[in-house]
Design a protein around this motif. Sequence first.
Motif, PDB file in Angstrom:
ATOM      1  N   THR A  63      59.075  12.391  35.243  1.00 31.10           N
ATOM      2  CA  THR A  63      60.078  11.541  35.877  1.00 31.10           C
ATOM      3  C   THR A  63      61.416  12.245  35.986  1.00 31.10           C
ATOM      4  OG1 THR A  63      60.653  10.538  33.749  1.00 31.10           O
ATOM      5  CG2 THR A  63      59.012   9.390  35.092  1.00 31.10           C
ATOM      6  N   GLU A  74      64.836   7.856  37.622  1.00 34.19           N
ATOM      7  CA  GLU A  74      63.627   7.070  37.396  1.00 34.19           C
ATOM      8  C   GLU A  74      63.562   6.570  35.954  1.00 34.19           C
ATOM      9  OE1 GLU A  74      60.722   9.337  40.606  1.00 34.19           O
ATOM     10  OE2 GLU A  74      60.954  10.153  38.577  1.00 34.19           O
ATOM     11  N   ARG A  75      64.003   7.396  35.024  1.00 36.50           N
ATOM     12  CA  ARG A  75      63.997   6.955  33.622  1.00 36.50           C
ATOM     13  C   ARG A  75      65.006   5.833  33.398  1.00 36.50           C
ATOM     14  NH1 ARG A  75      63.116  12.513  33.089  1.00 36.50           N
ATOM     15  NH2 ARG A  75      65.239  13.044  32.475  1.00 36.50           N
ATOM     16  N   ALA A 112      55.895   3.540  34.069  1.00 36.13           N
ATOM     17  CA  ALA A 112      55.848   4.998  34.137  1.00 36.13           C
ATOM     18  C   ALA A 112      54.513   5.469  34.695  1.00 36.13           C
ATOM     19  CB  ALA A 112      56.083   5.607  32.761  1.00 36.13           C
ATOM     20  N   ILE A 121      54.736   5.148  38.401  1.00 38.82           N
ATOM     21  CA  ILE A 121      55.484   6.256  38.991  1.00 38.82           C
ATOM     22  C   ILE A 121      54.599   7.487  39.101  1.00 38.82           C
ATOM     23  CG2 ILE A 121      57.332   7.940  38.545  1.00 38.82           C
ATOM     24  CD1 ILE A 121      59.067   5.682  37.575  1.00 38.82           C
ATOM     25  N   ARG A 139      61.344  11.494  44.355  1.00 38.57           N
ATOM     26  CA  ARG A 139      61.934  10.367  43.634  1.00 38.57           C
ATOM     27  C   ARG A 139      61.247   9.093  44.123  1.00 38.57           C
ATOM     28  NH1 ARG A 139      66.583  10.868  45.417  1.00 38.57           N
ATOM     29  NH2 ARG A 139      66.760   9.129  46.871  1.00 38.57           N
TER      30      ARG A 139
END
Length: 226
Positions: A130, A134-135, A148, A151, A176
């Motif tokens: 990530t 994103e985190r 997660a 993603i 992203r």
Amino acid sequence: MRRRVEQAAAVAQALFPPGAEVAACAIGKAPPPWPSEAPAVAAAVPARQAEFAAGRAAVRAALDALGLPPVAVPVGPTRAPAWPAGIVGSITHSDGLALAVLAPARQCAGLGFDAEPDAPFPADLVESVTRPEERRWLAAQPEPLTAARMIFVAKEAAYKCQFPASRAVIGFDALRIGFAGNGRVEAVFAIPVPPFAVGDRLHGRVTRGAGLLMAGFSRAAQASLA
């Protein structure tokens, strides 16, 4: 198992535009690869050989759904499937199932399909797959490790979708991921990956079913990159 195979294919079908066809096969239940396909996994462990055979069986089932005859799909120079002329596709394997999606090249310039077990992502691997933004998004989610995983599966599918155009191996930092609700997802290029520029977007969908988290991306044949 047959019911799960059918359920997975039906759920995944909704990830892709009309004209694309999804098929699935249980790993370990497929016939052997065709002679021109088999060398790709001749030295592989039995588990990988079984995955490969199931993936090719799913491809031929998807060809049949498109009204096309079965053909061999060997591995090409980049290790990606060498699709029949006029066809684009993507294969994924997860949790006992192999799934494939195919579409006419006149309709799609690229397809990307990935599946993962519907389970939390390993916490110690989150940072490696990530980006910082994103985190930050993950930290606000009620189930951050499941998010997660989503993603991760979206990045894998988007990578497969962009590969026919770029022929580039890219890292997890190159894209992203953003979720737009109602199952919609987009992958935004954070670095240039010609012919894609920074800010170009790939559009897809995510879903869950048959014990899997799944993501599918497609590029229309005549669409602009953005």
